[in-house]
Design a protein around this motif. Structure first.
Motif, PDB file in Angstrom:
ATOM      1  N   ALA A  12       0.826  -1.210   0.000  1.00 14.34           N
ATOM      2  CA  ALA A  12       0.000   0.000   0.000  1.00 14.34           C
ATOM      3  C   ALA A  12       0.855   1.253   0.000  1.00 14.34           C
ATOM      4  O   ALA A  12       0.548   2.234  -0.706  1.00 14.34           O
ATOM      5  N   VAL A  13       1.928   1.253   0.768  1.00 19.70           N
ATOM      6  CA  VAL A  13       2.728   2.471   0.856  1.00 19.70           C
ATOM      7  C   VAL A  13       3.490   2.721  -0.447  1.00 19.70           C
ATOM      8  O   VAL A  13       3.737   3.868  -0.825  1.00 19.70           O
ATOM      9  N   ASP A  88       3.356  12.933   5.661  1.00 20.64           N
ATOM     10  CA  ASP A  88       3.900  13.576   6.852  1.00 20.64           C
ATOM     11  C   ASP A  88       5.009  14.513   6.404  1.00 20.64           C
ATOM     12  O   ASP A  88       6.026  14.068   5.877  1.00 20.64           O
ATOM     13  N   GLY A  89       4.786  15.811   6.605  1.00 20.51           N
ATOM     14  CA  GLY A  89       5.709  16.824   6.093  1.00 20.51           C
ATOM     15  C   GLY A  89       5.130  17.497   4.871  1.00 20.51           C
ATOM     16  O   GLY A  89       5.823  17.689   3.870  1.00 20.51           O
ATOM     17  N   THR A  90       3.855  17.870   4.944  1.00 25.26           N
ATOM     18  CA  THR A  90       3.187  18.477   3.782  1.00 25.26           C
ATOM     19  C   THR A  90       3.873  19.770   3.348  1.00 25.26           C
ATOM     20  O   THR A  90       3.977  20.053   2.148  1.00 25.26           O
ATOM     21  N   ALA A 101       7.140  12.021   4.047  1.00 23.94           N
ATOM     22  CA  ALA A 101       7.017  10.562   4.158  1.00 23.94           C
ATOM     23  C   ALA A 101       5.556  10.138   4.207  1.00 23.94           C
ATOM     24  O   ALA A 101       4.668  10.918   4.565  1.00 23.94           O
ATOM     25  N   HIS A 102       5.327   8.885   3.853  1.00 24.95           N
ATOM     26  CA  HIS A 102       4.058   8.208   4.127  1.00 24.95           C
ATOM     27  C   HIS A 102       4.258   7.349   5.370  1.00 24.95           C
ATOM     28  O   HIS A 102       5.303   6.692   5.504  1.00 24.95           O
ATOM     29  N   ALA A 103       3.285   7.337   6.261  1.00 23.43           N
ATOM     30  CA  ALA A 103       3.396   6.537   7.478  1.00 23.43           C
ATOM     31  C   ALA A 103       2.101   5.775   7.711  1.00 23.43           C
ATOM     32  O   ALA A 103       1.021   6.368   7.739  1.00 23.43           O
ATOM     33  N   VAL A 117       7.235   3.298   7.190  1.00 22.98           N
ATOM     34  CA  VAL A 117       7.477   4.713   6.890  1.00 22.98           C
ATOM     35  C   VAL A 117       8.251   4.733   5.585  1.00 22.98           C
ATOM     36  O   VAL A 117       9.311   4.099   5.475  1.00 22.98           O
ATOM     37  N   TYR A 118       7.736   5.470   4.605  1.00 19.66           N
ATOM     38  CA  TYR A 118       8.317   5.428   3.256  1.00 19.66           C
ATOM     39  C   TYR A 118       8.552   6.842   2.755  1.00 19.66           C
ATOM     40  O   TYR A 118       7.652   7.681   2.782  1.00 19.66           O
ATOM     41  N   LEU A 119       9.779   7.099   2.308  1.00 19.41           N
ATOM     42  CA  LEU A 119      10.139   8.359   1.668  1.00 19.41           C
ATOM     43  C   LEU A 119      10.439   8.051   0.210  1.00 19.41           C
ATOM     44  O   LEU A 119      11.567   7.667  -0.140  1.00 19.41           O
TER      45      LEU A 119
END
Length: 258
Positions: A12-13, A88-90, A101-103, A117-119
């Motif tokens: 999903a991430v 996260d970090g808009t 990142a996506h968390a 957690v994906y950057l």
């Protein structure tokens, strides 16, 4: 369960990363949330919609808590709940930076059991499952073993440097650093790029849940600012600050705080 949830979160991430990077950060439509809650973009909402559809289709009996979904009480009746920060970090995203990142986490009876957690712009994928250790891009990671506060590097915002925060009335001589995404800060602590991270502001569960498990499974310690364990899927999804780090440096920070 953790063993089956983690592959779902990873898939999903990665989909979320493809959706988010299809937008150009600086040109993505943006507006401000009410009550000074910060910015949101069309990318945040698109990622949220994707994740909600993909994850709840696979786990229809799970609850849902996300920064970009209006909250309610329904999730409190579920044993397991997805806790999601679509981006996260808009602000970093809108500036065209690569540190957002996506968390995504799964919490069961208040404890996180699986997390990612994906950057996507940095090709960093932090993963963990309860009892299964923590990995960065599939390679096991361990939190710092440093035990000396004066020789530590700590991710923290400027308010943490105020003397009133610390028992001795002055900030200890650690090396401060900053990253805008709380989820990314926790990932960096888990891989021992930094010894600890510290925020004393009320923190939303969706910013912390995934990274908290990743640090814990990397052998570190994560608590609120008073040293209490973190609990998730609370009626009020805010935590009383967060202190995370290798075990020894976490103890040192807690001892030094006022």
């Amino acid at each position: 369960m953790p063993a089956t949830d983690l592959p779902l979160l990873i898939d999903a991430v990665r989909m979320a990363g493809r959706v988010a990077t299809s937008f150009v950060g600086k040109s993505a439509k943006r507006w401000d949330k009410p009550d000074g809650a910060g910015p949101v973009t069309e990318a945040d909402l698109a990622v949220n919609d994707l994740l909600q559809q993909v994850l709840l289709r696979s786990r229809p009996d799970y609850g849902w808590l996300s920064e970009e979904t209006e909250d309610g009480t329904v999730r409190l009746g579920h044993d397991r709940v997805f806790i999601v920060d679509p981006i996260d970090g808009t602000r970093s995203f809108t500036e065209g930076a690569n540190t957002w990142a996506h968390a995504i986490a799964v919490a069961e009876h208040g404890e996180v059991t699986a997390a990612v957690v994906y950057l996507p712009l940095r090709n960093l994928l932090y993963t963990a499952s309860r009892g299964g250790g923590a990995q960065l891009n599939g390679v096991p990671i361990m939190a710092s073993g440093n035990d000396t506060l004066s020789k530590s590097s700590i991710l923290a915002a400027k308010p943490v440097m105020a003397g009133t925060v610390w028992r001795e009335g002055v900030c200890p001589p650690f090396t401060p650093a900053y990253r805008p995404s709380l989820a990314y800060r926790l990932g960096l602590v888990a891989q021992a790029k930094f010894d600890a991270m510290l925020t004393l502001r009320p923190s939303w569960e969706w910013d912390i849940a995934a990274g908290a498990l990743i640090v814990a499974e990397a052998g570190g310690t994560v608590t609120n600012q008073r040293g209490a364990p973190l609990r998730f899927n609370s009626a009020d999804p805010r935590l009383d600050g967060v202190v995370a780090g290798g075990n020894a440096i976490h103890t040192a920070v807690m001892d030094a705080l006022a």
